[in-house]
Design a protein around this motif. Structure first.
Motif, PDB file in Angstrom:
ATOM      1  N   VAL A 178      -5.708   5.064  -6.488  1.00 16.79           N
ATOM      2  CA  VAL A 178      -5.884   6.517  -6.346  1.00 16.79           C
ATOM      3  C   VAL A 178      -4.717   7.282  -6.984  1.00 16.79           C
ATOM      4  CG1 VAL A 178      -6.118   8.432  -4.711  1.00 16.79           C
ATOM      5  CG2 VAL A 178      -7.244   6.253  -4.251  1.00 16.79           C
ATOM      6  N   LEU A 179      -3.498   6.812  -6.824  1.00 17.24           N
ATOM      7  CA  LEU A 179      -2.337   7.558  -7.322  1.00 17.24           C
ATOM      8  C   LEU A 179      -2.334   7.681  -8.848  1.00 17.24           C
ATOM      9  CD1 LEU A 179       0.162   9.138  -6.668  1.00 17.24           C
ATOM     10  CD2 LEU A 179       1.463   7.000  -6.567  1.00 17.24           C
ATOM     11  N   PRO A 180      -2.514   6.592  -9.622  1.00 14.82           N
ATOM     12  CA  PRO A 180      -2.585   6.764 -11.084  1.00 14.82           C
ATOM     13  C   PRO A 180      -3.753   7.643 -11.520  1.00 14.82           C
ATOM     14  CG  PRO A 180      -2.203   4.465 -10.518  1.00 14.82           C
ATOM     15  CD  PRO A 180      -2.525   5.162  -9.243  1.00 14.82           C
ATOM     16  N   LEU A 181      -4.896   7.515 -10.842  1.00 14.52           N
ATOM     17  CA  LEU A 181      -6.050   8.352 -11.180  1.00 14.52           C
ATOM     18  C   LEU A 181      -5.743   9.826 -10.944  1.00 14.52           C
ATOM     19  CD1 LEU A 181      -9.206   6.457  -9.832  1.00 14.52           C
ATOM     20  CD2 LEU A 181      -8.831   7.241 -12.173  1.00 14.52           C
ATOM     21  N   ALA A 225       0.826  -1.206   0.000  1.00 17.00           N
ATOM     22  CA  ALA A 225       0.000   0.000   0.000  1.00 17.00           C
ATOM     23  C   ALA A 225       0.855   1.249   0.000  1.00 17.00           C
ATOM     24  CB  ALA A 225      -0.932  -0.013   1.206  1.00 17.00           C
ATOM     25  N   LEU A 226       0.443   2.243  -0.785  1.00 16.80           N
ATOM     26  CA  LEU A 226       1.201   3.486  -0.913  1.00 16.80           C
ATOM     27  C   LEU A 226       0.745   4.550   0.072  1.00 16.80           C
ATOM     28  CD1 LEU A 226       1.254   3.679  -4.816  1.00 16.80           C
ATOM     29  CD2 LEU A 226       3.118   2.981  -3.324  1.00 16.80           C
ATOM     30  N   TYR A 227      -0.494   4.479   0.510  1.00 19.28           N
ATOM     31  CA  TYR A 227      -1.007   5.480   1.450  1.00 19.28           C
ATOM     32  C   TYR A 227      -0.275   5.330   2.779  1.00 19.28           C
ATOM     33  CZ  TYR A 227      -4.396   8.139   4.242  1.00 19.28           C
ATOM     34  OH  TYR A 227      -5.005   9.050   5.072  1.00 19.28           O
ATOM     35  N   THR A 268      -3.348  15.838  -3.554  1.00 13.66           N
ATOM     36  CA  THR A 268      -4.606  15.229  -3.995  1.00 13.66           C
ATOM     37  C   THR A 268      -4.646  13.748  -3.654  1.00 13.66           C
ATOM     38  OG1 THR A 268      -4.549  16.802  -5.839  1.00 13.66           O
ATOM     39  CG2 THR A 268      -6.208  15.079  -5.928  1.00 13.66           C
ATOM     40  N   PHE A 269      -3.494  13.077  -3.767  1.00 11.36           N
ATOM     41  CA  PHE A 269      -3.429  11.655  -3.415  1.00 11.36           C
ATOM     42  C   PHE A 269      -3.750  11.436  -1.938  1.00 11.36           C
ATOM     43  CE2 PHE A 269      -0.612   8.320  -1.599  1.00 11.36           C
ATOM     44  CZ  PHE A 269      -1.293   7.209  -2.086  1.00 11.36           C
ATOM     45  N   ILE A 270      -3.176  12.248  -1.068  1.00  9.49           N
ATOM     46  CA  ILE A 270      -3.436  12.112   0.369  1.00  9.49           C
ATOM     47  C   ILE A 270      -4.901  12.375   0.667  1.00  9.49           C
ATOM     48  CG2 ILE A 270      -2.983  13.102   2.646  1.00  9.49           C
ATOM     49  CD1 ILE A 270      -0.758  11.311   1.698  1.00  9.49           C
ATOM     50  N   GLY A 271      -5.443  13.461   0.114  1.00 12.41           N
ATOM     51  CA  GLY A 271      -6.835  13.808   0.377  1.00 12.41           C
ATOM     52  C   GLY A 271      -7.815  12.792  -0.176  1.00 12.41           C
ATOM     53  N   ALA A 272      -7.633  12.402  -1.445  1.00  9.34           N
ATOM     54  CA  ALA A 272      -8.547  11.445  -2.070  1.00  9.34           C
ATOM     55  C   ALA A 272      -8.441  10.069  -1.419  1.00  9.34           C
ATOM     56  CB  ALA A 272      -8.251  11.347  -3.566  1.00  9.34           C
ATOM     57  N   SER A 273      -7.229   9.653  -1.068  1.00  9.76           N
ATOM     58  CA  SER A 273      -7.041   8.353  -0.409  1.00  9.76           C
ATOM     59  C   SER A 273      -7.696   8.338   0.963  1.00  9.76           C
ATOM     60  CB  SER A 273      -5.552   8.035  -0.266  1.00  9.76           C
ATOM     61  OG  SER A 273      -4.939   7.855  -1.511  1.00  9.76           O
ATOM     62  N   ALA A 274      -7.565   9.445   1.698  1.00 10.65           N
ATOM     63  CA  ALA A 274      -8.178   9.515   3.020  1.00 10.65           C
ATOM     64  C   ALA A 274      -9.686   9.344   2.927  1.00 10.65           C
ATOM     65  CB  ALA A 274      -7.828  10.848   3.682  1.00 10.65           C
ATOM     66  N   VAL A 275     -10.310  10.019   1.954  1.00  6.04           N
ATOM     67  CA  VAL A 275     -11.758   9.876   1.745  1.00  6.04           C
ATOM     68  C   VAL A 275     -12.099   8.432   1.389  1.00  6.04           C
ATOM     69  CG1 VAL A 275     -13.690  10.538   0.268  1.00  6.04           C
ATOM     70  CG2 VAL A 275     -12.092  12.272   1.071  1.00  6.04           C
ATOM     71  N   LEU A 276     -11.338   7.849   0.470  1.00  3.85           N
ATOM     72  CA  LEU A 276     -11.614   6.487   0.029  1.00  3.85           C
ATOM     73  C   LEU A 276     -11.458   5.486   1.176  1.00  3.85           C
ATOM     74  CD1 LEU A 276     -12.296   4.692  -2.397  1.00  3.85           C
ATOM     75  CD2 LEU A 276      -9.846   4.464  -2.819  1.00  3.85           C
TER      76      LEU A 276
END
Length: 377
Positions: free
Chosen positions: A156-159, A67-69, A215-223
């Motif tokens: 999330v990261l590629p997106l 996992a990258l997050y 954006t990766f941190i924010g979007a991953s946190a939501v997901l």
């Protein structure tokens, strides 16, 4: 159904993104110079992430998770990293303004430095705060430690990379609307046309990396938080509504509402203007977030606090959305599409960045749908 399917869905999405990213320029337009776009987006991000996620999906048990997050990283470390990335871009721009040839065209420090610096600083603090709120959600850490298929969230990261480079491409077209025509005609001035937004500039590359990280941190946190609610609900152990959950939802809506606000003096409508790309993020992202909020809260354990919050946030959110959308239509100084056609005799070209929010929302919705149906009750 097997919960490991969610990792395969992530891999499938990443393969599609990789194919799209390597498509010819007329199918998937890339930011200039193309080789830098390809190096960062495809070589350094999309391919390695696909390999890591694919390695995890090949394991039957899914016990090894790549996992990258940075879920186990202290919030202050994440915040400091984002702050460093955030301030590095305007500082690099300052150096380019001072020492590079045509420095004022590369980075107009007098006009851009303060806004760029404060904007990135705010974005870094907001993402770090969001990360902290999710980390502090009761039960989240314990759930994450026991969840075997965390590698799936690498999607999330590629997106995000796709979305951010579409934004960079939009910036370049805003500077030079006929950029593609100039390149096709082999006009040598196309490089000077995008001198301030070219990926050949250090400040632009650093800012792109910063935007991807934030954006990766924010979007991953939501997901992650949404997935936590889904899995626990399917296991008949719905999570309790918490202040952290309410803060996370509120912060996401506030960000989108701010995207819709006019630039200029808020008390003087004559100074109002809108950045089209940012405004479209507001128009497309806010309704999706309001719908997601209703679904999200429905998965949370029933309580008076949850119900009051749901009614308040959805009611107030939609009221603000409608009001700002109307203001944007009535007061926008930009010509409408119809006027543009009448004046220029040609319709405005649609840009990928206009659909970036929708693409991200649809992909994550499908991902969460698969997660819901494959989670064993």
């Amino acid at each position: 159904m097997n919960e490991a399917y969610i990792v395969w869905v992530s891999v499938a999405f990443q393969v599609v993104i990789l194919i799209l990213s390597t498509a010819p320029q007329n199918i998937y337009p890339k930011a200039q110079p193309i080789w830098i776009n390809f190096l960062i987006a495809t070589v350094l991000i999309q391919v390695p992430v696909l390999i890591l996620t694919g390695a995890a999906s090949s394991l039957v048990t899914g016990e090894a998770s790549f996992a990258l997050y940075p879920a186990s990283t202290p919030a202050w470390v994440v915040g400091l990293t984002l702050l460093t990335l955030g301030i590095s871009s305007p500082l690099a721009g300052l150096l380019e303004w001072r020492f590079r040839r045509h420095g004022n065209e590369v980075f107009d420090a007098k006009k851009r430095f303060r806004g760029h610096f404060l904007g990135n600083l705010t974005g870094a603090l907001a993402a770090a705060g969001f990360f902290w709120a999710v980390e502090r959600t009761p039960g989240f850490t314990a759930w994450l430690e026991s969840y075997q298929y965390e590698s799936a969230f690498n999607i999330v990261l590629p997106l995000v990379t796709l979305v951010i480079f579409a934004f960079v491409r939009y910036q370049q077209l805003a500077d030079c609307p006929n950029l593609d025509d100039k390149i096709k005609a082999d006009h040598q001035d196309w490089k000077s046309c995008i001198r301030g937004s070219s990926l050949s500039n250090a400040h632009q590359v650093l800012n792109t990396i910063f935007l991807i990280a934030v954006t990766f941190i924010g979007a991953s946190a939501v997901l992650y938080l949404f997935s936590y609610a889904i899995v626990e609900s399917r296991h008949n152990t719905p999570i309790d509504f918490s202040a952290q959950l309410g803060l996370a939802i509120s912060a996401l809506l506030v960000f989108l509402i701010v995207c819709g606000l006019p630039q200029g003096k808020l008390w003087d409508s004559k100074t109002w203007s809108w950045n089209r790309a940012v405004y479209l993020t507001f128009l497309t992202g806010t309704p999706a977030t309001l719908v997601a909020t209703m679904v999200w809260l429905a998965l949370v354990k029933d309580s008076p606090t949850r119900n009051i919050f749901a009614i308040t946030i959805v009611g107030a959110g939609y009221l603000l959305y409608s009001s700002i959308a109307i203001l944007g239509v009535v007061y926008s100084k930009r010509p409408s599409s119809l006027s543009s056609i009448e004046n220029d005799r040609q319709p405005e070209r649609l840009q990928l960045h206009y659909f970036a929010g929708a693409i991200l929302a649809v992909a994550l919705t499908i991902f969460l749908g698969v997660l819901y149906f494959t989670s064993t009750p």
